[in-house]
Design a protein around this motif. Sequence first.
Motif, PDB file in Angstrom:
ATOM      1  N   ALA A  59      41.156  41.090  32.872  1.00  0.00           N
ATOM      2  CA  ALA A  59      40.250  41.168  34.014  1.00  0.00           C
ATOM      3  C   ALA A  59      40.117  42.593  34.520  1.00  0.00           C
ATOM      4  N   VAL A  60      41.219  43.370  34.464  1.00  0.00           N
ATOM      5  CA  VAL A  60      41.201  44.754  34.946  1.00  0.00           C
ATOM      6  C   VAL A  60      40.461  45.658  33.973  1.00  0.00           C
ATOM      7  N   ARG A  61      40.763  45.535  32.683  1.00  0.00           N
ATOM      8  CA  ARG A  61      40.264  46.500  31.700  1.00  0.00           C
ATOM      9  C   ARG A  61      38.983  46.057  30.988  1.00  0.00           C
ATOM     10  N   GLU A  62      38.850  44.751  30.714  1.00  0.00           N
ATOM     11  CA  GLU A  62      37.683  44.267  29.976  1.00  0.00           C
ATOM     12  C   GLU A  62      37.176  42.969  30.604  1.00  0.00           C
ATOM     13  N   PRO A  63      36.513  43.054  31.747  1.00  0.00           N
ATOM     14  CA  PRO A  63      36.001  41.842  32.409  1.00  0.00           C
ATOM     15  C   PRO A  63      35.076  41.062  31.480  1.00  0.00           C
ATOM     16  N   ALA A  64      35.124  39.747  31.596  1.00  0.00           N
ATOM     17  CA  ALA A  64      34.291  38.885  30.764  1.00  0.00           C
ATOM     18  C   ALA A  64      32.811  39.175  30.992  1.00  0.00           C
ATOM     19  N   ARG A  65      32.006  38.985  29.972  1.00  0.00           N
ATOM     20  CA  ARG A  65      30.578  39.252  30.047  1.00  0.00           C
ATOM     21  C   ARG A  65      29.943  38.388  31.147  1.00  0.00           C
ATOM     22  N   GLY A  66      29.106  39.013  31.971  1.00  0.00           N
ATOM     23  CA  GLY A  66      28.417  38.317  33.040  1.00  0.00           C
ATOM     24  C   GLY A  66      29.164  38.304  34.356  1.00  0.00           C
ATOM     25  N   ALA A  67      30.446  38.683  34.349  1.00  0.00           N
ATOM     26  CA  ALA A  67      31.213  38.695  35.592  1.00  0.00           C
ATOM     27  C   ALA A  67      31.005  40.021  36.315  1.00  0.00           C
ATOM     28  N   PRO A  68      31.113  40.021  37.674  1.00  0.00           N
ATOM     29  CA  PRO A  68      31.014  41.292  38.423  1.00  0.00           C
ATOM     30  C   PRO A  68      32.072  42.280  37.941  1.00  0.00           C
ATOM     31  N   ARG A  69      31.700  43.564  37.809  1.00  0.00           N
ATOM     32  CA  ARG A  69      32.616  44.550  37.240  1.00  0.00           C
ATOM     33  C   ARG A  69      33.255  45.451  38.303  1.00  0.00           C
ATOM     34  N   GLN A  70      32.876  45.242  39.574  1.00  0.00           N
ATOM     35  CA  GLN A  70      33.483  46.101  40.580  1.00  0.00           C
ATOM     36  C   GLN A  70      34.911  45.655  40.888  1.00  0.00           C
ATOM     37  N   ARG A  71      35.676  46.605  41.395  1.00  0.00           N
ATOM     38  CA  ARG A  71      37.067  46.334  41.742  1.00  0.00           C
ATOM     39  C   ARG A  71      37.113  45.353  42.917  1.00  0.00           C
ATOM     40  N   PRO A  72      37.974  44.295  42.853  1.00  0.00           N
ATOM     41  CA  PRO A  72      38.007  43.294  43.925  1.00  0.00           C
ATOM     42  C   PRO A  72      38.535  43.874  45.233  1.00  0.00           C
ATOM     43  N   ALA A  73      37.984  43.410  46.340  1.00  0.00           N
ATOM     44  CA  ALA A  73      38.441  43.838  47.656  1.00  0.00           C
ATOM     45  C   ALA A  73      39.727  43.121  48.050  1.00  0.00           C
ATOM     46  N   PHE A  74      39.979  41.964  47.459  1.00  0.00           N
ATOM     47  CA  PHE A  74      41.196  41.205  47.761  1.00  0.00           C
ATOM     48  C   PHE A  74      41.498  40.306  46.569  1.00  0.00           C
ATOM     49  N   ILE A  75      42.758  39.892  46.486  1.00  0.00           N
ATOM     50  CA  ILE A  75      43.185  39.010  45.400  1.00  0.00           C
ATOM     51  C   ILE A  75      44.006  37.876  46.006  1.00  0.00           C
ATOM     52  N   LEU A  76      43.724  36.663  45.538  1.00  0.00           N
ATOM     53  CA  LEU A  76      44.407  35.470  46.022  1.00  0.00           C
ATOM     54  C   LEU A  76      45.124  34.789  44.876  1.00  0.00           C
ATOM     55  N   ALA A  77      46.265  34.169  45.176  1.00  0.00           N
ATOM     56  CA  ALA A  77      47.031  33.448  44.167  1.00  0.00           C
ATOM     57  C   ALA A  77      47.929  32.435  44.862  1.00  0.00           C
ATOM     58  N   PRO A  78      48.297  31.328  44.180  1.00  0.00           N
ATOM     59  CA  PRO A  78      49.258  30.394  44.746  1.00  0.00           C
ATOM     60  C   PRO A  78      50.601  31.093  44.996  1.00  0.00           C
ATOM     61  N   THR A  79      51.417  30.526  45.849  1.00  0.00           N
ATOM     62  CA  THR A  79      52.673  31.146  46.266  1.00  0.00           C
ATOM     63  C   THR A  79      53.550  31.542  45.083  1.00  0.00           C
ATOM     64  N   ASP A  80      53.648  30.666  44.081  1.00  0.00           N
ATOM     65  CA  ASP A  80      54.557  30.942  42.967  1.00  0.00           C
ATOM     66  C   ASP A  80      54.036  32.019  42.010  1.00  0.00           C
ATOM     67  N   LEU A  81      52.795  32.483  42.200  1.00  0.00           N
ATOM     68  CA  LEU A  81      52.245  33.516  41.316  1.00  0.00           C
ATOM     69  C   LEU A  81      52.085  34.867  42.009  1.00  0.00           C
ATOM     70  N   VAL A  82      52.222  34.924  43.331  1.00  0.00           N
ATOM     71  CA  VAL A  82      51.900  36.146  44.074  1.00  0.00           C
ATOM     72  C   VAL A  82      52.687  37.342  43.549  1.00  0.00           C
ATOM     73  N   ALA A  83      54.006  37.227  43.442  1.00  0.00           N
ATOM     74  CA  ALA A  83      54.841  38.370  43.026  1.00  0.00           C
ATOM     75  C   ALA A  83      54.493  38.814  41.611  1.00  0.00           C
ATOM     76  N   ALA A  84      54.315  37.863  40.695  1.00  0.00           N
ATOM     77  CA  ALA A  84      54.019  38.218  39.306  1.00  0.00           C
ATOM     78  C   ALA A  84      52.649  38.884  39.187  1.00  0.00           C
ATOM     79  N   VAL A  85      51.658  38.416  39.952  1.00  0.00           N
ATOM     80  CA  VAL A  85      50.337  39.048  39.916  1.00  0.00           C
ATOM     81  C   VAL A  85      50.415  40.459  40.457  1.00  0.00           C
ATOM     82  N   ARG A  86      51.167  40.647  41.557  1.00  0.00           N
ATOM     83  CA  ARG A  86      51.297  41.980  42.149  1.00  0.00           C
ATOM     84  C   ARG A  86      51.952  42.946  41.153  1.00  0.00           C
ATOM     85  N   ASP A  87      53.014  42.504  40.464  1.00  0.00           N
ATOM     86  CA  ASP A  87      53.694  43.368  39.493  1.00  0.00           C
ATOM     87  C   ASP A  87      52.775  43.711  38.326  1.00  0.00           C
ATOM     88  N   THR A  88      52.004  42.747  37.864  1.00  0.00           N
ATOM     89  CA  THR A  88      51.099  42.999  36.744  1.00  0.00           C
ATOM     90  C   THR A  88      50.022  44.013  37.119  1.00  0.00           C
TER      91      THR A  88
END
Length: 483
Positions: A59-88
């Motif tokens: 998603a960061v380096r090669e967004p899927a075709r047709g998806a918006p390519r601008q950097r997201p203003a915010f990111i959401l994730a379920p509780t059990d994924l928040v830390a892993a998404v932040r580290d990635t």
Amino acid sequence: MAASIGWLVLQRNLTGSVRVAGTPEVWVTTVFTTPSRHIVGMHADASPGDSLRQAVTAAVREPARGAPRQRPAFILAPTDLVAAVRDTLRGAGWEVAVDEVVPPDWAEDLLDELTAHLAGRPQHAPPPSPEQWALLHQQTAAYAQAAPWERRADDVHLRLEMTIGARRSDWIAIVTGNAGIARGFVLSRGRSVPPELLADDPEVLPPEGTCHVVLTSSREAPPELPRRARRYGWPDDLDEVPLFVMVGPEGRQEIGGRETEAITVALAATVDHDRQGAGFGIEVAGEITLAAGRRARYRAVLESNEPLPMPPGVHLFSGEVRFDWLPHNALIGLGGLPWPALTEVRGRAQWHLPPPQARSARGGRLPVLILGMAATQGRRVARLLHDAHPEGVALMDDGDGVLTVVISRAGIYGVTRFDADAAEAVARYRQGLAVTDGWHGILVSTPRGQGDDPVFGFFECVLSSPPSQGRTSGSRGRQRTGS
């Protein structure tokens, strides 16, 4: 001003739903844009960590075709994924806040569609909305709790006429489960049962568009089914959960939005028909409000899958007899209406149904079942009969007496049992039916029996097969209703 674009990161364990040779577990991570709901990145892998890293990195380096390519203003994730998404994201050189969120229904539904596609059940377009899914699960739960298969075998069907919005269509609905096969429901387009549904061969697919509801144990079902059922309010006390599939151009697939509405209405009609105990030939009509406030109406009639040998013009009616429609103190009589009074009674009746076909006056009078009661109850009973559309009055010998019922399109209404002391009145009434070729009436009036009594309802009927002529003599019999 353009709305801010955010990301929603979700992960799901597909083990048990999707099988990959040599891989004990299958995980998929999907990155959606919000609110536009595009997929920016997705990756399936044997471990949750690898699946997450690959999806977020894509998603960061090669967004899927047709998806918006601008950097997201915010990111959401379920509780059990928040830390892993932040580290990635940090590993990719991004410092973006990651907030906790409860996954919305639309995102869970999209993951369900993805899971079904990977499992070999592609989605039929357009997909159901969350509101449509919720109503379908609600109606399916009502069907499962009613358990109509305990009273209805799969050798009969409901012939349905459904009107959804401005769209009218004909369907055949079959309750399954009585013969020991999986409990559920089958819905197919048309006015007759397709031969493929009667074939005793599981390899023969029903016609395209046929929909199936299969109730399967939550312990044996693919994991996405109980998860979706719980999300849409499936009762905890139901051990089975529903699988919804339809026959598409290339085989079985997930249902779409239109099929969701059709199944919802058909299930409502089936539960209503079963609740009323309606038998063969008895029509049950009703309506239901669908998602977005759309109104749907239905008419349902029970028929045999193999047509019974019936003479032309004869209709078969069966079902439970109701005795709760007449007031306890109603007076009931078998009498006759002189032909010169027929036109006047028709004109005075607050509710009137003419005979189904033109008839010639024969004999001295029209045989009439007379129901006498107070004005308030008389108007209620007349309205009920008018809405039920009586087909005729049946007199059935019952030991030393005669059971009298009104057969209607809405059900069979018990009237009373005439004992042996009313035999002369019954015989005279039957003789009148033979003379008029089955033409008779139901008169709802007051108990006085006077010519100027108000006429709350007058319903003219013709028996399909009038009884043979019985004994004559006797005056009008009158008897109080039973309890």
